[in-house]
Design an enzyme around this catalytic site. Structure first.
Site, PDB file in Angstrom:
ATOM      1  N   THR A  46      24.367  -8.053 -75.738  1.00 52.88           N
ATOM      2  CA  THR A  46      23.313  -8.777 -76.448  1.00 52.88           C
ATOM      3  C   THR A  46      23.761  -9.243 -77.819  1.00 52.88           C
ATOM      4  O   THR A  46      23.315 -10.272 -78.320  1.00 52.88           O
ATOM      5  CB  THR A  46      22.075  -7.863 -76.579  1.00 52.88           C
ATOM      6  N   TYR A  59      17.356 -14.234 -72.742  1.00 51.55           N
ATOM      7  CA  TYR A  59      18.653 -14.579 -73.312  1.00 51.55           C
ATOM      8  C   TYR A  59      19.737 -14.206 -72.319  1.00 51.55           C
ATOM      9  O   TYR A  59      19.514 -13.429 -71.387  1.00 51.55           O
ATOM     10  CB  TYR A  59      18.882 -13.856 -74.647  1.00 51.55           C
ATOM     11  N   SER A  92      26.766  -5.344 -70.603  1.00 49.96           N
ATOM     12  CA  SER A  92      27.417  -4.056 -70.336  1.00 49.96           C
ATOM     13  C   SER A  92      26.908  -3.392 -69.069  1.00 49.96           C
ATOM     14  O   SER A  92      27.448  -2.381 -68.628  1.00 49.96           O
ATOM     15  CB  SER A  92      27.308  -3.134 -71.543  1.00 49.96           C
ATOM     16  N   THR A 125      24.499  -2.625 -75.304  1.00 49.97           N
ATOM     17  CA  THR A 125      24.033  -1.259 -75.584  1.00 49.97           C
ATOM     18  C   THR A 125      23.756  -0.458 -74.315  1.00 49.97           C
ATOM     19  O   THR A 125      23.690   0.766 -74.368  1.00 49.97           O
ATOM     20  CB  THR A 125      22.756  -1.290 -76.446  1.00 49.97           C
ATOM     21  N   ASP A 126      23.592  -1.138 -73.170  1.00 49.88           N
ATOM     22  CA  ASP A 126      23.178  -0.418 -71.955  1.00 49.88           C
ATOM     23  C   ASP A 126      24.157   0.676 -71.547  1.00 49.88           C
ATOM     24  O   ASP A 126      23.750   1.766 -71.145  1.00 49.88           O
ATOM     25  CB  ASP A 126      23.021  -1.410 -70.782  1.00 49.88           C
ATOM     26  N   LYS A 198      21.399   5.893 -75.519  1.00 50.22           N
ATOM     27  CA  LYS A 198      20.342   4.886 -75.638  1.00 50.22           C
ATOM     28  C   LYS A 198      19.039   5.503 -75.134  1.00 50.22           C
ATOM     29  O   LYS A 198      18.991   6.035 -74.021  1.00 50.22           O
ATOM     30  CB  LYS A 198      20.711   3.642 -74.816  1.00 50.22           C
ATOM     31  N   GLU A 317      18.689  29.220 -62.436  1.00 54.39           N
ATOM     32  CA  GLU A 317      17.869  28.921 -61.270  1.00 54.39           C
ATOM     33  C   GLU A 317      18.723  28.637 -60.035  1.00 54.39           C
ATOM     34  O   GLU A 317      18.255  28.730 -58.917  1.00 54.39           O
ATOM     35  CB  GLU A 317      16.991  27.698 -61.554  1.00 54.39           C
TER      36      GLU A 317
HETATM   37  N1  GLU Z   1      22.145  -5.749 -70.693  1.00 54.18           N
HETATM   38  C1  GLU Z   1      22.613  -6.022 -72.005  1.00 54.18           C
HETATM   39  C2  GLU Z   1      23.922  -5.278 -72.253  1.00 54.18           C
HETATM   40  O1  GLU Z   1      24.037  -4.105 -72.200  1.00 54.18           O
HETATM   41  C3  GLU Z   1      21.517  -5.736 -72.898  1.00 54.18           C
HETATM   42  C4  GLU Z   1      21.611  -4.593 -73.797  1.00 54.18           C
HETATM   43  C5  GLU Z   1      22.257  -4.892 -75.124  1.00 54.18           C
HETATM   44  O2  GLU Z   1      23.350  -5.398 -75.239  1.00 54.18           O
HETATM   45  O3  GLU Z   1      21.618  -4.549 -76.086  1.00 54.18           O
HETATM   46  O4  GLU Z   1      24.889  -5.927 -72.489  1.00 54.18           O
END
Ligand code: GLU
Length: 362
Positions: A46, A59, A92, A125-126, A198, A317
């Site tokens: 992103t 986007y 990602s 971020t994913d 995340k 457990e």
């Molecule tokens: N799906 C995107 C990625 O991981 C969106 C998440 C992001 O970059 O913030 O590239």
């Protein structure tokens, strides 16, 4: 397609094909004022996202080139001399072993040639926490390696990418960041690769280190580490000569669970299974029986939890000693999977040795 996106796409392709190295902001004054050198490796995400015509807030990831990302941030040349390279241009969610191996090769070359004081990796971020953790398990260096991304694309109102990138370069170029392993910087916060996770689908305050807390904070004027650098370091794991890493599947536990997903994973050729268990890494009787059968066939079984924080404990457990399982402690399923892939690639498959490796990964 706008002329800008055409230009960006072309420049991304050009930089991937030709591995063009762009020296940015090499003004004599800035370079003389601050000799730190930072290598920026762009992978997409992103932070390099651009508005799409699909819907109001839609986007597309990975559309803006590394050079354009950097030139959008004022005063970066006052922090460091920056060179930028495009490693990939993907969201990602498509992160894969090939990009991971390419990143390792490029960073190792930079270390060997003493090209940089620090490395910044721009990334979606994913799966950022998985890439950060993977790199932390295989790279042997004191050089700061900082992953950065954004929650809003570069064309959004209040885009967080430029500030995050500035702060990531600041952390990567700072002498006090040395010896702290691989770091994740977003939203003025510095996380260790082992703990960063995340935790929110859309908020800019998404990364948290739930069981340990952040290692520090950064803003445009200062860096403050609030935890000492780790005294004991887990031994690094060898990377095979080429991708892919051995197949390890994550099986998610839930109410009304049977053993079918585990049996399917074994049929698909999984060499390891990570259980995203309920609670303390538990699952149903049927799923436990299937996991025990998989372990008897030589599939390495590691119990983690879907809960999102806390430690999975041995023999509480579930009788791990009898069933031949290991537990991931506080490594979430996606990081437990990366470690298990690397362990299997290194021939570490015996349950006691696997457990020892999770204990040592601190
Ligand atoms: N799906 C995107 C990625 O991981 C969106 C998440 C992001 O970059 O913030 O590239």
């Amino acid at each position: 397609m706008t002329p800008h996106s055409l230009r960006s796409n072309r420049s991304i392709q050009a930089s991937i094909c030709l591995t063009v190295v762009l020296m940015i902001g090499l003004g004599a004054t800035a370079a003389a004022a601050n000799p730190a050198r930072v290598l920026v490796l762009a992978t997409g995400g992103t932070i390099a996202g651009q508005a799409s015509a699909r819907a109001g807030n839609a986007y597309d990831s990975g559309k803006v080139s590394a050079a354009d990302l950097i030139s959008a941030v004022p005063d970066m040349d006052k922090l460091a001399r920056i060179s930028a390279e495009q490693i990939s241009a993907i969201g990602s969610q498509d992160m894969n072993d090939k990009v991971w191996f390419d990143l390792v090769a490029r960073i190792r070359a930079a270390i060997e040639k003493k090209e940089a004081n620090g490395v910044v990796i721009t990334h979606g971020t994913d799966t950022m926490e998985e890439t950060a953790f993977f790199l932390s398990r295989v790279l042997e260096t004191d050089m700061p390696i900082v992953l950065v991304g954004s929650m809003r694309p570069s064309t959004a109102i209040g885009a967080d990418g430029p500030a995050n990138l500035y702060e990531a370069v600041k952390v990567a170029s700072a002498p006090e960041s040395r010896g702290r392993g691989v770091l994740v910087v977003l939203n003025d916060t510095i996380h260790g690769a082992r703990w960063a996770q995340k935790t929110n689908t859309t908020s800019v305050e998404t990364f948290r280190s739930r069981d340990a807390g952040p290692v520090g904070y950064v803003d445009t004027g200062s860096i403050r580490f609030v935890q000492p650098a780790a005294a004991v370091r887990a031994p690094k794991l060898k990377l095979p000569d080429a991708a892919p890493l051995p197949r390890v599947d994550i099986v998610y536990s839930h109410a009304n669970m049977d053993g079918a997903p585990i049996e399917d994973a074994v049929k698909r050729g999984a060499k390891g299974i990570v259980l995203a268990g309920v609670g303390d890494g538990n699952t149903s009787k049927g799923a436990l029986e299937a996991l025990a059968a998989a372990a008897r066939q030589g599939v390495v079984v590691v119990r983690s939890t879907r809960v999102g924080s806390g430690f999975v404990n041995r023999n509480v457990e579930v009788n791990d000693d009898t069933l031949g399982f290991a537990v991931s402690l506080d490594l979430n399923p996606q990081k437990a999977r990366v470690l298990l892939q690397l362990l299997i690639a290194n021939g570490i498959t015996e349950p006691k040795a696997v457990q020892q490796a999770y204990v040592a990964t601190w």
